[in-house]
Design a protein around this motif. Structure first.
Motif, mmCIF file in Angstrom:
data_model
loop_
_atom_site.group_PDB
_atom_site.id
_atom_site.type_symbol
_atom_site.label_atom_id
_atom_site.label_comp_id
_atom_site.label_asym_id
_atom_site.label_seq_id
_atom_site.Cartn_x
_atom_site.Cartn_y
_atom_site.Cartn_z
ATOM 1 N N GLU A 1 0.840 -1.193 0.000
ATOM 2 C CA GLU A 1 0.000 0.000 0.000
ATOM 3 C C GLU A 1 0.878 1.247 0.000
ATOM 4 O OE1 GLU A 1 -3.488 1.944 2.744
ATOM 5 O OE2 GLU A 1 -3.271 -0.228 2.639
ATOM 6 N N ILE A 2 0.475 2.254 -0.723
ATOM 7 C CA ILE A 2 1.254 3.479 -0.845
ATOM 8 C C ILE A 2 1.071 4.320 0.417
ATOM 9 C CG2 ILE A 2 1.548 5.608 -2.162
ATOM 10 C CD1 ILE A 2 0.484 4.073 -4.598
ATOM 11 N N LYS A 3 2.192 4.758 0.989
ATOM 12 C CA LYS A 3 2.155 5.617 2.176
ATOM 13 C C LYS A 3 2.476 7.040 1.733
ATOM 14 C CE LYS A 3 3.691 2.016 5.308
ATOM 15 N NZ LYS A 3 4.742 1.603 6.256
ATOM 16 N N TYR A 4 1.598 7.953 2.063
ATOM 17 C CA TYR A 4 1.818 9.351 1.730
ATOM 18 C C TYR A 4 2.402 10.049 2.945
ATOM 19 C CZ TYR A 4 -0.981 8.428 -2.382
ATOM 20 O OH TYR A 4 -1.444 7.919 -3.570
ATOM 21 N N GLU A 5 3.595 10.661 2.751
ATOM 22 C CA GLU A 5 4.279 11.347 3.843
ATOM 23 C C GLU A 5 4.599 12.775 3.423
ATOM 24 O OE1 GLU A 5 7.792 9.162 4.680
ATOM 25 O OE2 GLU A 5 6.717 7.393 5.396
ATOM 26 N N GLN A 6 4.721 13.623 4.416
ATOM 27 C CA GLN A 6 5.114 15.002 4.180
ATOM 28 C C GLN A 6 6.590 15.021 3.781
ATOM 29 O OE1 GLN A 6 3.076 17.614 4.273
ATOM 30 N NE2 GLN A 6 4.634 19.125 3.865
ATOM 31 N N ALA A 7 6.951 15.784 2.762
ATOM 32 C CA ALA A 7 8.350 15.881 2.344
ATOM 33 C C ALA A 7 9.153 16.587 3.428
ATOM 34 C CB ALA A 7 8.448 16.663 1.038
#
Length: 82
Positions: free
Chosen positions: A29-35
């Motif tokens: 699953e794709i994890k979206y994180e803050q850059a």
């Protein structure tokens, strides 16, 4: 091109979009994180330095970020070869 041909082309494109949105992800699953950036400023000269494993000395002024002392480990034993 007649209006019926345009409708067929649009419905075909819509079908492709629908299939693409319903498609399952085969990997994890794709994890979206803050850059973010890992940066450490040298307290001596203020030079911006990227944090790298094993960084011990500032390349600009020679300030020592950490002093490493070896001790007896599991596989490697400290020896005194003076």
């Amino acid at each position: 091109m007649s209006s019926t041909d345009k409708k067929k082309a649009q419905t075909y494109v819509e079908q492709l979009k629908q299939k693409a949105s319903e498609q399952e992800n085969y990997g994890a699953e794709i994890k979206y994180e803050q850059a973010h950036m890992l940066v450490c400023d040298c307290p001596e000269c203020g030079a911006g330095r990227a944090l790298v494993d094993g960084l011990t000395i500032c390349a600009y002024c020679g300030f020592k970020f950490m002093t490493v002392k070896l001790s007896n480990g599991i596989h490697i034993k400290k020896t005194n070869n003076s």
